[in-house]
Design a protein around this motif. Sequence first.
Motif, PDB file in Angstrom:
ATOM      1  N   GLU A 173       0.629  -1.172  -0.090  1.00  0.00           N
ATOM      2  CA  GLU A 173      -0.072   0.047   0.141  1.00  0.00           C
ATOM      3  C   GLU A 173       0.831   1.138   0.189  1.00  0.00           C
ATOM      4  O   GLU A 173       0.326   2.384  -0.719  1.00  0.00           O
ATOM      5  CB  GLU A 173      -0.916   0.128   1.142  1.00  0.00           C
ATOM      6  N   THR A 174       2.101   1.082   0.585  1.00  0.00           N
ATOM      7  CA  THR A 174       2.954   2.314   0.539  1.00  0.00           C
ATOM      8  C   THR A 174       3.477   2.687  -0.897  1.00  0.00           C
ATOM      9  O   THR A 174       3.415   3.623  -1.303  1.00  0.00           O
ATOM     10  CB  THR A 174       4.164   2.004   1.365  1.00  0.00           C
ATOM     11  N   ASP A 177       0.653   4.103  -2.761  1.00  0.00           N
ATOM     12  CA  ASP A 177       0.350   5.552  -2.503  1.00  0.00           C
ATOM     13  C   ASP A 177       1.344   6.365  -3.128  1.00  0.00           C
ATOM     14  O   ASP A 177       1.430   7.602  -3.601  1.00  0.00           O
ATOM     15  CB  ASP A 177       0.342   5.893  -0.779  1.00  0.00           C
ATOM     16  N   MET A 200       5.009  12.011   2.865  1.00  0.00           N
ATOM     17  CA  MET A 200       3.922  11.378   3.082  1.00  0.00           C
ATOM     18  C   MET A 200       3.764  10.833   4.561  1.00  0.00           C
ATOM     19  O   MET A 200       2.898  10.062   4.846  1.00  0.00           O
ATOM     20  CB  MET A 200       3.921  10.156   2.118  1.00  0.00           C
TER      21      MET A 200
END
Length: 335
Positions: A173-174, A177, A200
């Motif tokens: 998911e990092t 993003d 982030m």
Amino acid sequence: MDLSVVVPTLNGRDRLAACLDALSAHAPEAEVIVANGPSADGTTGMVRDRDDVDVLVEISDRTVNVARNAGIEVATGDAIAVVDYDHRIGESWADGVRSGLGAADVVTGPVTSVNAPTADGNDDHDGGVSDATDAPGASPATPGESPDGPERRTIAGHDVTYFESGNVAFRSETLRDLDGFDEYLRTGGARDAAHRLARMGCAVAWREDLAAVKRLPNPTAADGGRTAREWGWKYRALSYRLCKNYGVRPTVLARAGSHALTDAVGVAREVVRGESTPSRWIATGRDVLLGLTGGSSDGLVARRRDRSPARNPNGISTRADRAVARYDGRDADGE
């Protein structure tokens, strides 16, 4: 935790084979994806003959960030590592990935360089790999921090932790993003990603057990040899990522100017020693100035195009034509 490992490669067949052997031995359950640039050394055949590579993605671009993104794009794990083709992971590497990502968004570890085998078959060790600092207004490393730990800087109020570009793992998911790596950059993509991760609010952890060995090329071999430094692209990449991530600031200009002055003095010394020529020094200066100008302009355009913390207008989501062929062992027939 399901782990995918992306291995970008270009004309590095023999060292790639050693990298894949290490992955098979120390991370046998991982999904292995090789992203192969237009190699001309038999890499494709070698990889397709192996049964421990799940996906081979063939790309036409010669840039490492395109290769990284092409591999990330087809990875299915909830943890995705990027390991360079000339790196060999250690015994504790997979456990280090799982433990590290249990507490942080990104985890990296030490890389030790090893020379090609000598005539008697032994390896010569020459210490770790370090990257040049590209951070504007960088503060000194954390007092008391181990010299073998990660490079850390505070930039515009953000704590940036740089990671080893060829030995790093992300939560999927990092990477989603982050939108992968910025494909504008031929070099410096990992340092750019570190700046964006800091913006982030993503944590980057360092683990000693996430260790890898980097096999340096034999200077007489054609296998995967590195090309000479391109001064224009070095400064284009530097000014691009600084302007894209931080805009026009006095510290940005000072940092780029400091790099240029240091390199100008270094090349001038080569001229004095007779290792270079005045005309070459002038040509280098021209390349530096053109790189700084072009990179700054493109960086400001990129900053306007993507105002989100990810700051990646040239990421995975922007194109769908990276792969020219894909051999997928996960499917019965491939594609």
